[in-house]
Motif scaffolding. Sequence first.
Motif, short mmCIF file in Angstrom:
data_model
loop_
_atom_site.label_atom_id
_atom_site.label_comp_id
_atom_site.label_asym_id
_atom_site.label_seq_id
_atom_site.Cartn_x
_atom_site.Cartn_y
_atom_site.Cartn_z
N LEU A 49 19.05 8.21 5.91
CA LEU A 49 18.45 7.17 6.34
C LEU A 49 17.18 7.02 5.94
O LEU A 49 16.60 8.14 5.50
CB LEU A 49 18.52 6.95 8.01
N VAL A 50 16.51 5.70 5.53
CA VAL A 50 15.30 5.24 5.05
C VAL A 50 14.69 4.59 6.00
O VAL A 50 15.15 3.68 6.47
CB VAL A 50 15.42 4.87 3.66
N PRO A 51 13.42 4.87 6.09
CA PRO A 51 12.68 3.72 7.01
C PRO A 51 12.62 2.44 6.42
O PRO A 51 12.23 2.28 5.24
CB PRO A 51 11.06 4.62 7.11
N PHE A 52 12.95 1.35 7.41
CA PHE A 52 13.11 -0.07 6.87
C PHE A 52 12.13 -0.96 7.64
O PHE A 52 12.40 -0.82 8.95
CB PHE A 52 14.65 -0.33 6.90
N ARG A 53 11.26 -1.61 6.94
CA ARG A 53 10.30 -2.45 7.38
C ARG A 53 10.65 -3.99 7.51
O ARG A 53 10.98 -4.43 6.31
CB ARG A 53 9.01 -2.17 7.03
N GLN A 54 10.87 -4.67 8.88
CA GLN A 54 11.30 -5.74 8.57
C GLN A 54 9.91 -6.79 9.35
O GLN A 54 9.73 -6.66 10.35
CB GLN A 54 12.35 -6.49 9.26
N GLY A 55 9.07 -7.33 8.45
CA GLY A 55 7.82 -7.81 8.86
C GLY A 55 6.84 -6.70 9.57
O GLY A 55 6.41 -5.84 8.67
N ALA A 56 6.67 -6.80 10.51
CA ALA A 56 5.74 -5.71 11.22
C ALA A 56 6.52 -4.64 12.35
O ALA A 56 5.90 -3.79 12.73
CB ALA A 56 4.73 -5.98 12.23
N ARG A 57 7.90 -4.65 12.22
CA ARG A 57 8.69 -3.80 13.07
C ARG A 57 9.61 -3.01 11.82
O ARG A 57 9.79 -3.32 10.94
CB ARG A 57 9.38 -4.47 13.94
N TRP A 58 9.81 -1.52 12.55
CA TRP A 58 10.61 -0.61 11.71
C TRP A 58 11.99 -0.34 12.55
O TRP A 58 11.90 -0.26 13.51
CB TRP A 58 9.72 0.44 11.76
#
Length: 257
Positions: free
Chosen positions: A29-38
């Motif tokens: 799994l890879v950290p994924f950012r959508q806007g300001a949330r992860w």
Amino acid sequence: MNRATLLFLLGMLAVPHEHAAAQTAPSRLVPFRQGARWGYADHTRRLVLPVRYDEAGPFTGEIAWVRQGSLYGYIDGGGNPVTPVQYSRASTFRRGRATVELNGETFDIDLSGHRLTEPAPPEPEIEPLEHGDLVRKNGKVGFRFTVGTTSVPAEYDEIQENYNGLLFVRQGAKWGVINSKGKLIQPVTYDAIRMEGNRVFPAVQREGLWGYLDEEGNTLTELRYRQADPFLGDIARVITANGQPGYIDANGQEFFE
């Protein structure tokens, strides 16, 4: 040698045997950012753990740090808590331990979240793999490869070796890359080449922007990041030109939007 094998072998050099697999196996799994949330996504960018954190770190040994508000905790690969979200600082696990801060006290914890009392072992010394010898002439340096008859003329001010046979060469203040066949594959135009981390994917910088090269010295990403951290296994943290953090994988794919 393929990329996965090279990543594994370099990890075996860098960490003790009992933790090598956990530290260097490709990240599921890879950290994924959508806007300001992860949240966390797989390598197809499909979201696996929902976007609910204020910040998220990389998985090592199936454990990652996450931040909610100003405090940090650790989760496992299923999103289950390993520790409470209680630390004012928390590092990524390395060699089976992470450093945290709680109520003003700094200490290490193990992969189960338990406090460690013994000091961290000394960092292992990593001997670079030598693929040849420097050749000096008239104040300049060249290179003669051990295998074959390939050589690099003595016209550079500095030459550094990489683990997989690349040479990083400097003329004046600029850097370029030569492959194991003696061919200049990246022109001597970079302001910096950084080789920390697993040394498979060098970070290169020109005019204040960073990018990465692949294990053969070809362009992995364009020079578009304000900051490019060393790869941890097969992912690396970057800061975009507009100051936003995110992660990329070993194919240069971005995990943020």
